[in-house]
Design a protein around this motif. Structure first.
Motif, PDB file in Angstrom:
ATOM      1  N   CYS A  62       0.845  -1.173   0.000  1.00  0.00           N
ATOM      2  CA  CYS A  62       0.000   0.000   0.000  1.00  0.00           C
ATOM      3  C   CYS A  62       0.897   1.244   0.000  1.00  0.00           C
ATOM      4  N   SER A  63       0.305   2.412  -0.072  1.00  0.00           N
ATOM      5  CA  SER A  63       1.100   3.634  -0.091  1.00  0.00           C
ATOM      6  C   SER A  63       1.753   3.844   1.273  1.00  0.00           C
ATOM      7  N   PRO A  64       3.090   3.816   1.335  1.00  0.00           N
ATOM      8  CA  PRO A  64       3.776   3.981   2.630  1.00  0.00           C
ATOM      9  C   PRO A  64       3.755   5.445   3.080  1.00  0.00           C
ATOM     10  N   LYS A  65       2.852   5.779   3.977  1.00  0.00           N
ATOM     11  CA  LYS A  65       2.710   7.148   4.460  1.00  0.00           C
ATOM     12  C   LYS A  65       2.821   7.179   5.980  1.00  0.00           C
ATOM     13  N   SER A  66       3.327   8.292   6.473  1.00  0.00           N
ATOM     14  CA  SER A  66       3.393   8.484   7.916  1.00  0.00           C
ATOM     15  C   SER A  66       2.126   9.193   8.399  1.00  0.00           C
ATOM     16  N   ASN A  67       1.932   9.133   9.685  1.00  0.00           N
ATOM     17  CA  ASN A  67       0.752   9.784  10.300  1.00  0.00           C
ATOM     18  C   ASN A  67      -0.546   9.287   9.676  1.00  0.00           C
ATOM     19  N   ARG A 108       1.636  -5.201  11.622  1.00  0.00           N
ATOM     20  CA  ARG A 108       0.679  -4.309  12.271  1.00  0.00           C
ATOM     21  C   ARG A 108       0.306  -3.181  11.314  1.00  0.00           C
ATOM     22  N   PRO A 109      -0.994  -2.974  11.058  1.00  0.00           N
ATOM     23  CA  PRO A 109      -1.400  -1.966  10.062  1.00  0.00           C
ATOM     24  C   PRO A 109      -0.997  -0.545  10.431  1.00  0.00           C
ATOM     25  N   ASP A 110      -0.771  -0.252  11.727  1.00  0.00           N
ATOM     26  CA  ASP A 110      -0.357   1.097  12.088  1.00  0.00           C
ATOM     27  C   ASP A 110       1.088   1.372  11.690  1.00  0.00           C
ATOM     28  N   HIS A 111       1.868   0.284  11.480  1.00  0.00           N
ATOM     29  CA  HIS A 111       3.253   0.432  11.032  1.00  0.00           C
ATOM     30  C   HIS A 111       3.408   0.150   9.530  1.00  0.00           C
ATOM     31  N   ASP A 112       2.659  -0.832   9.047  1.00  0.00           N
ATOM     32  CA  ASP A 112       2.783  -1.230   7.632  1.00  0.00           C
ATOM     33  C   ASP A 112       1.439  -1.794   7.172  1.00  0.00           C
ATOM     34  N   PRO A 113       0.735  -1.111   6.250  1.00  0.00           N
ATOM     35  CA  PRO A 113      -0.587  -1.577   5.804  1.00  0.00           C
ATOM     36  C   PRO A 113      -0.538  -2.639   4.704  1.00  0.00           C
ATOM     37  N   ALA A 134      -4.312   9.943   5.510  1.00  0.00           N
ATOM     38  CA  ALA A 134      -3.222  10.471   6.315  1.00  0.00           C
ATOM     39  C   ALA A 134      -3.410  11.965   6.511  1.00  0.00           C
ATOM     40  N   THR A 135      -2.541  12.531   7.344  1.00  0.00           N
ATOM     41  CA  THR A 135      -2.673  13.965   7.625  1.00  0.00           C
ATOM     42  C   THR A 135      -2.390  14.812   6.401  1.00  0.00           C
ATOM     43  N   ASP A 136      -1.623  14.282   5.440  1.00  0.00           N
ATOM     44  CA  ASP A 136      -1.293  15.068   4.250  1.00  0.00           C
ATOM     45  C   ASP A 136      -2.132  14.683   3.033  1.00  0.00           C
TER      46      ASP A 136
END
Length: 273
Positions: A62-67, A108-113, A134-136
């Protein structure tokens, strides 16, 4: 003002046709700008085609995004019902709807979806879309999953001693060829699960079948087998019966010819006496 000046100030009204054309052009420009804006804001990454073999495992990124605040996998297989996997960061909660146990988060989906499928089946073929909030911005990625099923190769001799090659339950259908040139036209039998069985009989003009090789070509891998077929006992017995019958007929004709010749000679001898 003079008439010439008044003419300069007065303009010819725009016709309805020109006005509609102008509005249409403006509308197209606005639509283009909106679509480009959506693509930039959502961060659409396009589509990705993935090919796997039955029984193997597959990982869809999936798209690797933070937050990340929310992740949703929407799975639309060609066979079966729609299923989803979801994660919400504000509740630190995951949920699943109508998904089999073989489809789950890799980590874990919060680290890697990333999504993982174990023991892939033909029924898993379809579209897999990941939506990340995500936030952005929002981000999407779609995988088109194609599942290959390698055929089961069987090579045997039929009742007439003819080599038969069968590539059973392949997806897509396998291609069959022979090392010795053959005029056989393969026959296909489609199954409900999307696989196809292909059967080919060796029909070369040559009678030399001491070592016939069948080659099966398939995207999941090529296979080959060799076999030596001999005429069956029924054919051998039939040939022996034909030969014996012909020999018996020849002997009978020879005896009849001798008998007629003897009778003819004996009749002439009796007339001469």
């Amino acid at each position: 003002m003079g008439s010439s000046q008044q003419a300069g100030w007065c303009k010819k009204p725009t016709s309805p046709t020109n006005a509609r054309a102008t509005l249409e052009a403006v509308r197209k420009i606005v639509d283009t700008i909106v679509l480009l804006t959506i693509a930039v804001v959502t961060g659409a990454t396009g589509n990705n085609r993935v090919t796997v073999t039955v029984g193997s495992s597959s990982v869809l990124t999936c798209s690797p995004k933070s937050n990340i605040t929310m992740v949703t996998w929407k799975i639309n297989p060609k066979v079966g019902g729609f299923c989803t996997l979801g994660y919400r960061a504000d509740q630190n909660k995951t949920d699943r709807t109508n998904c089999s146990d073989s489809i789950n988060w890799k980590l874990r989906p919060d680290h890697d979806p990333t999504l993982e499928m174990r023991q892939v089946e033909i029924a898993h073929e379809g579209d897999y879309t990941c939506e990340v909030v995500a936030t952005d911005g929002n981000f999407y990625k779609t995988h088109h999953l194609t599942v290959l099923a390698p055929p089961r190769l069987t090579l045997y001799c039929d009742d007439h001693g003819v080599p038969v090659c069968e590539a059973a339950a392949g997806k897509p259908p396998a291609q069959i060829s022979w090392v010795l040139e053959s005029t056989s036209i393969p026959k296909e039998d489609a199954h409900d699960n999307g696989t196809v069985t292909v059967l080919s009989k060796f029909t070369a003009l040559s009678t030399n079948r001491t070592n016939t090789t069948c080659i099966v070509s398939h995207p999941a891998g090529n296979q080959s087998k060799s076999i030596a077929c001999r005429p069956s006992e029924n054919i051998t017995c039939h040939l022996c019966c034909v030969i014996f019958s012909l020999a018996s007929l020849l002997v009978l004709l020879f005896l009849l010819a001798v008998f007629h010749l003897y009778t003819f000679c004996d009749s002439r001898t009796m007339r001469n006496q």
